[in-house]
Design a protein around this motif. Structure first.
Motif, short mmCIF file in Angstrom:
data_model
loop_
_atom_site.label_atom_id
_atom_site.label_comp_id
_atom_site.label_asym_id
_atom_site.label_seq_id
_atom_site.Cartn_x
_atom_site.Cartn_y
_atom_site.Cartn_z
N ILE A 37 0.85 -1.19 0.00
CA ILE A 37 0.00 0.00 0.00
C ILE A 37 0.89 1.23 0.00
O ILE A 37 1.68 1.44 0.93
CB ILE A 37 -0.93 0.03 1.22
N ASP A 38 0.78 2.05 -1.05
CA ASP A 38 1.50 3.31 -1.10
C ASP A 38 0.65 4.34 -0.36
O ASP A 38 -0.39 4.78 -0.85
CB ASP A 38 1.72 3.72 -2.56
N PHE A 39 1.11 4.74 0.82
CA PHE A 39 0.34 5.65 1.67
C PHE A 39 1.05 6.99 1.81
O PHE A 39 0.93 7.68 2.81
CB PHE A 39 0.13 5.01 3.05
N ASP A 40 1.80 7.35 0.78
CA ASP A 40 2.58 8.59 0.75
C ASP A 40 2.17 9.37 -0.50
O ASP A 40 2.21 8.83 -1.62
CB ASP A 40 4.07 8.23 0.71
N ALA A 41 1.79 10.63 -0.34
CA ALA A 41 1.32 11.43 -1.47
C ALA A 41 2.39 11.62 -2.54
O ALA A 41 2.07 11.95 -3.69
CB ALA A 41 0.83 12.80 -0.97
N GLN A 42 3.66 11.43 -2.20
CA GLN A 42 4.71 11.52 -3.21
C GLN A 42 4.62 10.36 -4.21
O GLN A 42 5.17 10.44 -5.31
CB GLN A 42 6.09 11.52 -2.55
N ALA A 43 3.97 9.27 -3.82
CA ALA A 43 3.68 8.12 -4.68
C ALA A 43 4.92 7.49 -5.30
O ALA A 43 4.87 6.96 -6.41
CB ALA A 43 2.70 8.54 -5.79
N ASN A 44 6.03 7.49 -4.57
CA ASN A 44 7.25 6.89 -5.10
C ASN A 44 7.15 5.38 -5.25
O ASN A 44 7.71 4.80 -6.18
CB ASN A 44 8.45 7.25 -4.19
N LEU A 45 6.44 4.73 -4.34
CA LEU A 45 6.27 3.29 -4.45
C LEU A 45 5.44 2.95 -5.69
O LEU A 45 5.75 1.99 -6.42
CB LEU A 45 5.60 2.73 -3.20
N TYR A 89 -3.74 13.34 -4.20
CA TYR A 89 -4.94 13.58 -3.41
C TYR A 89 -4.80 13.07 -1.97
O TYR A 89 -5.60 13.43 -1.11
CB TYR A 89 -6.16 12.92 -4.07
N LEU A 90 -3.80 12.24 -1.72
CA LEU A 90 -3.56 11.79 -0.35
C LEU A 90 -3.08 12.93 0.55
O LEU A 90 -3.23 12.87 1.76
CB LEU A 90 -2.51 10.67 -0.34
N GLU A 91 -2.49 13.94 -0.06
CA GLU A 91 -2.00 15.08 0.71
C GLU A 91 -3.18 15.76 1.41
O GLU A 91 -4.12 16.22 0.77
CB GLU A 91 -1.30 16.08 -0.21
N ARG A 92 -3.17 15.78 2.73
CA ARG A 92 -4.21 16.41 3.54
C ARG A 92 -5.60 15.82 3.28
O ARG A 92 -6.62 16.50 3.34
CB ARG A 92 -4.23 17.93 3.31
#
Length: 250
Positions: A37-45, A89-92
């Motif tokens: 699960i990529d749970f970082d808004a940078q979406a590097n995974l 969209y994960l950001e905030r």
């Protein structure tokens, strides 16, 4: 079904590479059905698995209740390894839509993951102590801490430890281990770094250390793990060993 949140206090600790290669090793060498699960808004995974983050529905849609969890799961191209992508969209995300009105929003991810059947779930968290990181740690059984042998990475360990302990006081969470990346066996400050880690997370330092290896960056360009691109590289060997060590700890 162990859930592992891979965490760090700052970027540059190989947190995403560790998430990717731990998941890939469990699927490829231990025949586990694994979800990343990529749970970082940078979406590097997400990008590291060969997907365009802007072209996919992410976990953000599931948190907001507009998508079902099963609708956003993507195949990785590796047998038994799936991915839930991230996007900006994960950001905030917690201050928008349905989550903004939910006083228990930080428990939403845990509830969502209860609907899934995998041998292991690995959550790649942001390199900060934010709502996303807290939600991931609440949803997890274990935390895997990632650090690099440099001053700013080590400096944030105490604050990360306190943050995790505050969650462990309310939820079932154990520190699985501390993974050290970009390791140079000849580094002059190695002993000092190891002593700080030991004092902050006693008994949690993993024996396997992932050596610095340009192959890791090269593999990310192809959107595949090292085991597919450079299976005989130093880092590939180290990630295989690290996975075995973590399985023993669990």
């Amino acid at each position: 079904m162990p859930r592992i949140a891979v965490s760090s206090f700052k970027g540059g600790t190989a947190k995403t590479s560790t998430s990717l290669h731990l998941g890939a090793a469990l699927a490829k060498f231990h025949q586990q059905k694994v979800l990343l699960i990529d749970f970082d808004a940078q979406a590097n995974l997400t990008a590291g698995m060969g997907y365009d983050p802007d072209a996919q529905d992410s976990i953000a849609s599931v948190l907001q209740g507009t998508k079902n969890i099963h609708e956003v799961i993507l195949p990785s191209g590796i047998a038994n390894l799936d991915l839930i992508p991230a996007d900006t969209y994960l950001e905030r995300v917690e201050v928008r839509g349905a989550l903004a009105a939910d006083r228990y929003s930080h428990e939403r991810l845990k509830q969502i993951l209860n609907l899934l059947q995998y041998d292991t779930i690995i959550i790649d968290t942001p390199p900060s102590l934010c709502w996303l990181t807290e939600s991931a740690l609440i949803a997890a059984d274990y935390s895997l801490v990632c650090v690099a042998p440099e001053f700013y990475s080590i400096k944030g360990l105490q604050r990360l430890s306190e943050f995790m302990q505050s969650i462990a006081d309310r939820h079932s969470l154990q520190v699985l281990g501390v993974a050290l990346s970009f390791w140079n066996p000849r580094g002059k400050s190695n002993q000092a770094f190891l002593e700080i880690i030991e004092s902050t997370f006693p008994g949690k330092m993993l024996q396997t250390k992932v050596r610095r290896d340009i192959s890791v960056s090269e593999a990310s360009i192809f959107g595949k793990p090292l085991f597919e691109i450079a299976p005989k590289s130093r880092a590939s060997e180290d990630y295989i060993s690290l996975t075995k060590e973590l399985l023993t700890r669990m």
